[in-house]
Each structure stands twice: as structure tokens, then as C-alpha cells.
Design an enzyme around this catalytic site. Structure first.
Site, PDB file in Angstrom:
ATOM      1  N   HIS A 169       0.850  -1.179   0.000  1.00 17.93           N
ATOM      2  CA  HIS A 169       0.000   0.000   0.000  1.00 17.93           C
ATOM      3  C   HIS A 169       0.890   1.235   0.000  1.00 17.93           C
ATOM      4  CE1 HIS A 169      -2.436   3.137   2.271  1.00 17.93           C
ATOM      5  NE2 HIS A 169      -3.006   3.025   1.098  1.00 17.93           N
ATOM      6  N   SER A 170       0.572   2.185  -0.857  1.00 24.86           N
ATOM      7  CA  SER A 170       1.282   3.457  -0.866  1.00 24.86           C
ATOM      8  C   SER A 170       2.799   3.226  -0.996  1.00 24.86           C
ATOM      9  CB  SER A 170       0.895   4.223   0.399  1.00 24.86           C
ATOM     10  OG  SER A 170       1.470   5.478   0.429  1.00 24.86           O
TER      11      SER A 170
END
Ligand SMILES: *[C@@H]1O[C@H](CO)[C@@H](O)[C@H](O)[C@H]1NC(C)=O
Ligand SMILES: *[C@@H]1O[C@H](CO)[C@@H](O)[C@H](O)[C@H]1NC(C)=O
Length: 609
Positions: A169-170
Site C-alpha cells: 500500500h502506498s
């Protein structure tokens, strides 16, 4: 005493600017993400790292996720499943693995699949890695240690894995890609990377020069080794669309970083069967996206080895199916039959009409609807050259075309068209559409819709029409013109207007002039004089806004008889080298209504953009 004009002006502009900022932050359709529900209490079992690693990275940990019985089973770390490692992003928590892991566990339990996934998650101490490049190096090296350790848990498995699926994520997605730049990293350890809202192109906030040089190093490595070390590594990147105000969609694309044969980039707004914009955090738990990701992960498993298939092209086909072009089937199918055999015992009904519509509350038995292909157009009329086939039949092979031989009254086999379909919203409606030129059907004389037995409502629409009447070109006037010169007028009545007559299912409005984020409009689509012929008739209309130069199509849906409002705006400007195709608003309409389409400039959206 009158206030000087310029103060009024300043106050007015300030007001508009803050309205714009408010719009940017708040004005998206309300959060369309569904929550993933938990059935059992989640457990994040801490895994003991050997002393060397623990001393080097005292602030980091590795966990394995479990629930109930499964948690007891995996706590021994004698594993036999497929390892997945979640890497959280900037200030992210290892607990974010929960949604994906929990849904996958449930699916493995409920289906007859003979394999399961084991979910691991790294605790990176919720560091602000998005701001300081110095941390990425440590995180990457720690993740490398984790991958080696995870694979050692499968020593006793009948078919042990050789690689770990990474979900980042990210900034976690960047850490996943950074692994390959480590001199001691064996690239066979990771073949599949799925990133959520990861800024691959450049940092979202570029305040640290170390972070910038890190990006350079990683992206240069990926460009240079695309055909060597990274030949078998497949990457999926999804951006969150309008709602993600931390990481713009444009930063999440893999363009120029990962070869297009090995990377899929899209936005969650465009992902079939998700069709939601996700804010930066919601990208990890948004149920629609979790389901799409989970389906893709199950489909890349090789049925023989019960591990991720080593065939990178096959993984790419699976990812394209789930993230880009879902033709309507839940599972990706490797071999779609090209030809279908038609059962002579099933009724064959010929439907002679330009517009064929059918709907039924249920189908107690299967039927074939044969629609003759129109080859000749009446004199003086525009040539009918296109067809649209729309339905929500759930059978995988549901539509085909055949050539009826002389003296026969029905076809015995046909060419399958089902793979050409594209899923349409709303979610869970199973709606899909095929649009094609009649000449693509070759010699075929009939389009056959296989309306299979169903306990649910089924709808079918087949319309043959002249393309030229349905592709409208509309030149949007510049916003400066609207906004500054005639702003007050435009709000009242200077809106673009279009009348759409009934009996037509498809319209496409090409908006020339909409080429950058500085323009924003709202389309209002008002149904008029709806004449519902049948109580079980097809409901609602669907809009899609296609942006030819990027994967950011948006979808909208409105109910029968309700006015639909749909934002017409783009997030990234048209690149100079883009083909000369305009943004187009496609409308899949209800044939028993006529419509009134109005485009208004939306000053608040413009400020938001
Ligand atoms: C088809 O669409 C209708 C709504 O238009 C819905 O009620 C029905 O459940 C759908 N059927 C299937 C099989 O999904
Ligand atoms: C379309 O409108 C015409 C005239 O208003 C009407 O005769 C026709 O039945 C309508 N078609 C449908 C499918 O409602």
C-alpha cells in the site's frame, strides 16, 4: 459608502477559491466503498526473527495473520499454502492486511479450492517513509530478510513455494519494487507485486532530496532491467481516482517504469466490478477492490502446483481480465471456446427487429433468441452498420453469431462473442455490453442470445443502428469564456443541451475541447416520457466517461425515471503525443424514454480541479 469594487472582487474570488478547495476535499460521490466484515477475531501472530536481523532492525517486526481455527494451525509455522506479504505505506499499520487476508481465508474455506493463502505483514513502526528517503533503504532490507524467512516455513510442504506475492500500500509498493535493486536480492523470490495507491512515478511530496534520488535509482533500475532480471515480474498498480488527494492518479501509473507487457495500471474508478474512487487509506479495505484483488490472486494459481503460475504472460492475462477488461465472468478463463454447439431441443425464437428487447422475472428454461443481422438498409435512410448487445444473463457463454444455411430453420453451432463483452455498473447487476460493427460479424446471418435458465430477473437488449447518428461531437467552450465573461449567465441558461429520442440504447458524445483538468462540467440526463412496456423491464441507465489517454474512465448509474448527474472532468491533461481522440461520454439508455441532456459548467468543480 460603497465598498471599492476590487474588495468585492477579492472577497468573491476568495469565496470561490475556498468553495473550490472544499469541493476538492469533499465533493466526490459519497464514499462508495463497502466495509469488509469480520467473522472471527483477527490475530497478528508475531514471528521470531533471528538475532542478527532483530539486532539490525530492532524497530521492525514480521507477523502472520490468522483467525479462529486457522490461527491455531498457522501459529506452528509449518505452512503449506501460498505466501503473501503485505507492506504498509507511509505511517501505515501492519494490521491493514486484515481485509484482504480475511476475505481470502473465507473464500478458501467456502470454496472447493485445494489451496489457501498465508498472509504475512510487516510492522514498519508506522514510519513516515513518504517523507524521508533514508527509511526506505532499511525497510527494503528488512523486507528482504522477511521474504527469505517466510519461504523457510514451507520446507515440509509437498509443493513448496519459491516466491512470495507482495501487496504494497502506498510507499509499501515502492519498497516492493526497491527490493530488486538490492545487490544480494534473488529476483526469483518475487514474481508478483500488487500495489495500491503507490506513487511509482515520483514522490507525492518531494521535500527530501534523498527520496528523490531513491526514486531515480529504482526507476532507472526497472527501466534498464525490464528485459533481463525483471522479465518475469508482473506488477499491478491501482490509483484511487478523485478521492485520493494524497497520491494523485497520475503518480500511480507504471508508464515508462514497468514494461506494458508486465504491468497493469489503472484507477479503482475504472476497475470493472469495483467502480469506486478510494481515498488514500480506503484503498486497503474497500471491499469491492479487495474482492477484485482476491479473485485475481486465486486465478493466478496454477492448478497443478497449487502455487503462483510461473507463466508471466498468463498472470498478465488474469490481471488484465480483473483490473481492465472484465467481460463479465467472475473467473478468468484461459480457454474460452471459440465455437458453441446449439442444442436442437432448446426453443429457437427469431426476433426480427432493429430493436429487440426482452425481460423476464425468471427463466424457467433456456431459450435461444435469434436476431437476424440487418444487411440492407431502406433506401434514403442512413446505413445501419453497428450493433449493441446488452444483457445481464449470468451464463459465461451467452451470445454468439451464426450463419444460417439455406433450407435450414436454425443454426446448429455458432461463433462465441461472449469474450468481447465489457462489464457495466451497477455492481452485482451482472450487466455487460458488446458494441461492434456489423461487418465484424463477417457472413453471419443471426446474433444468438442464449438466455439460460435463471431464478433472477434477466434482461436482453439488441439494437442495430447507424453509428453516425449516435456519435455526436460537441465542442465544449473554454472555461475562461464561461467563467470570466459570462459566468452568471452560464449558470442560468447558457448550458449545452441535447435532445435524445426514444428507441435508442446507445449514444456517445465526443467532447472536443475537454483536454485538461482545468475544465469541469456536469452532465444532467433527464428522462422524458418514459413508457415502461413491461413491469420487469430493464432498469436504469449507465454512463461512462472515457479518457483515451489514461486509465481513468469513470462510471455512473441512475435509476429508471430519475435524472442522472454525472461529473464530466478529467484528472490529467492530454499528453502532447496523444492520439487525436476526444474524451467521450457514453450513455447506455433505456429505449422507452427520450432524454434531455444538459451540460453545465461547474465553477465549483473547476476550482476544485
Ligand atoms: C439483472 O438486472 C436487474 C436490474 O435491472 C436485477 O434485478 C437482476 O437481479 C439482474 N439479474 C442478474 C442475474 O444479475
Ligand atoms: C417512442 O415515442 C413514440 C412517439 O412519442 C411512440 O410512438 C413510441 O411508442 C415510443 N417508443 C417506445 C419504445 O416507447
Amino acid at each position: 459608502m460603497a465598498l471599492p469594487i476590487r474588495y468585492i472582487f477579492a472577497i468573491a474570488s476568495l469565496g470561490l477559491l475556498s468553495a473550490g478547495i472544499y469541493d476538492y476535499l469533499k465533493n466526490f460521490e459519497e464514499n462508495g466503498c463497502e466495509m469488509t466484515w469480520m467473522f472471527e477475531y483477527p490475530k497478528y501472530i508475531k514471528i521470531h526473527m533471528d538475532d542478527r536481523v532483530a539486532r539490525r532492525f530492532p524497530q521492525y517486526r514480521l507477523h502472520i495473520y490468522g483467525e479462529g481455527e486457522y490461527a491455531r494451525k498457522v501459529s506452528s509455522l509449518k505452512l503449506t499454502g501460498i505466501p503473501v506479504l503485505f507492506i504498509p505505506g507511509n505511517a501505515g499499520s501492519y494490521r491493514q492486511v486484515r481485509s484482504l487476508a480475511s476475505v481470502a481465508l473465507r473464500k478458501a474455506e467456502s470454496s472447493r479450492t485445494k489451496f489457501e493463502f498465508n498472509y504475512f505483514s510487516v510492522n514498519l513502526n508506522e514510519e513516515l517513509v513518504g517523507l524521508f528517503g533514508g527509511l526506505i533503504q532499511d525497510q527494503t532490507e528488512f523486507v528482504h530478510e522477511c521474504i527469505k524467512l517466510i519461504l523457510s516455513f514451507y520446507a515440509g510442504a509437498p509443493k513448496p513455494p519459491t516466491s512470495v506475492i507482495l501487496v504494497g500500500h502506498s510507499m509499501g509498493g515502492l519498497v516492493a519494487r526497491a527490493l530488486f535493486t538490492l545487490p544480494t536480492f534473488d529476483p526469483r523470490l518475487v514474481t508478483t507485486i500488487i500495489t495500491q495507491a503507490t506513487p511509482h512515478q515520483a514522490p507525492a511530496i518531494a521535500i527530501d532530496s534523498l527520496l528523490n534520488s531513491f526514486y531515480d535509482e529504482i526507476n532507472t533500475y526497472w527501466r534498464l532491467h525490464a528485459n533481463s532480471t525483471l522479465r518475469d515480474v508482473t506488477v499491478v498498480s491501482t490509483g484511487g481516482g478523485y478521492r485520493d488527494i494524497l497520491v494523485r492518479n497520475g503518480l500511480t501509473t507504471l508508464k515508462g517504469v514497468v514494461s506494458q507487457h508486465r504491468g497493469v495500471s489503472t484507477s479503482t474508478m475504472s476497475v470493472p466490478k469495483a467502480w469506486v474512487s478510494t481515498d488514500h487509506l480506503c484503498a486497503v479495505w474497500c471491499r469491492q477492490m479487495v474482492l477484485v484483488t482476491k479473485r485475481a490472486m486465486f486465478d493466478i494459481i496454477d492448478p497443478n502446483t497449487h502455487q503462483v503460475t510461473t507463466d508471466a504472460d498468463r498472470r498478465m492475462r488474469v490481471f488484465r481480465h480483473h483490473f481492465l477488461t472484465n467481460s463479465g465472468s467472475q473467473k478468468h478463463r484461459e480457454n474460452i471456446p471459440g465455437e458453441l454447439t446449439l442444442d436442437p431441443k432448446i426453443p429457437w425464437e427469431v426476433k426480427q427487429n432493429k430493436l429487440f428487447r426482452f425481460s423476464a422475472e425468471k427463466m424457467s428454461s433456456t431459450k435461444y433468441f435469434a436476431v437476424p443481422v440487418i444487411r440492407e438498409t431502406e433506401e434514403s435512410a442512413v446505413e445501419i452498420d453497428s450493433v449493441i448487445i446488452m444483457s445481464n444473463i449470468t451464463r459465461q457463454d451467452w451470445v454468439c453469431a451464426c450463419t444460417l444455411k439455406e433450407k435450414q430453420d436454425r443454426c446448429t453451432s455458432c461463433i462465441n462473442l461472449s469474450a468481447k463483452a465489457q462489464s457495466l455498473p451497477p455492481n452485482y447487476s451482472n450487466k455487460k455490453v458488446i458494441r461492434m460493427y456489423l461487418k465484424e460479424l463477417g457472413e453471419a446471418t443471426h446474433i444468438v442470445v442464449i438466455a439460460a435458465h435463471s431464478n433472477q430477473k434477466v434482461e436482453v437488449v439488441v439494437e442495430q443502428y447507424p453509428m453516425i447518428e449516435r456519435h455526436l461531437i460537441f465542442n465544449l467552450p473554454g472555461i475562461y469564456y464561461y467563467f470570466i465573461i459570462s459566468y452568471p449567465v452560464s449558470v442560468l441558461d447558457m448550458a449545452a443541451m441535447l435532445q435524445i429520442r426514444n428507441d435508442s440504447v446507445y449514444y456517445s458524445l465526443h467532447l472536443t475541447g475537454l483536454d485538461g483538468p482545468m475544465r469541469a462540467y456536469t452532465a444532467h440526463i433527464t428522462p422524458r416520457r418514459c413508457r415502461k412496456l413491461h413491469a420487469a423491464e430493464y432498469e436504469g441507465i449507465v454512463y461512462t466517461l472515457n479518457v483515451p489517454w489514461s486509465n481513468e474512465s469513470t462510471y455512473g448509474f441512475s435509476k429508471f425515471r430519475e435524472t442522472g448527474q454525472f461529473p464530466v472532468k478529467v484528472q490529467s491533461g492530454k499528453p502532447r503525443d496523444a492520439e487525436d481522440e476526444a474524451v467521450h461520454l457514453e450513455m447506455f439508455l433505456h429505449p422507452s424514454c427520450s432524454y434531455h441532456l444538459k451540460l453545465t459548467t461547474s465553477p465549483v468543480h473547476v476550482m476544485g480541479q
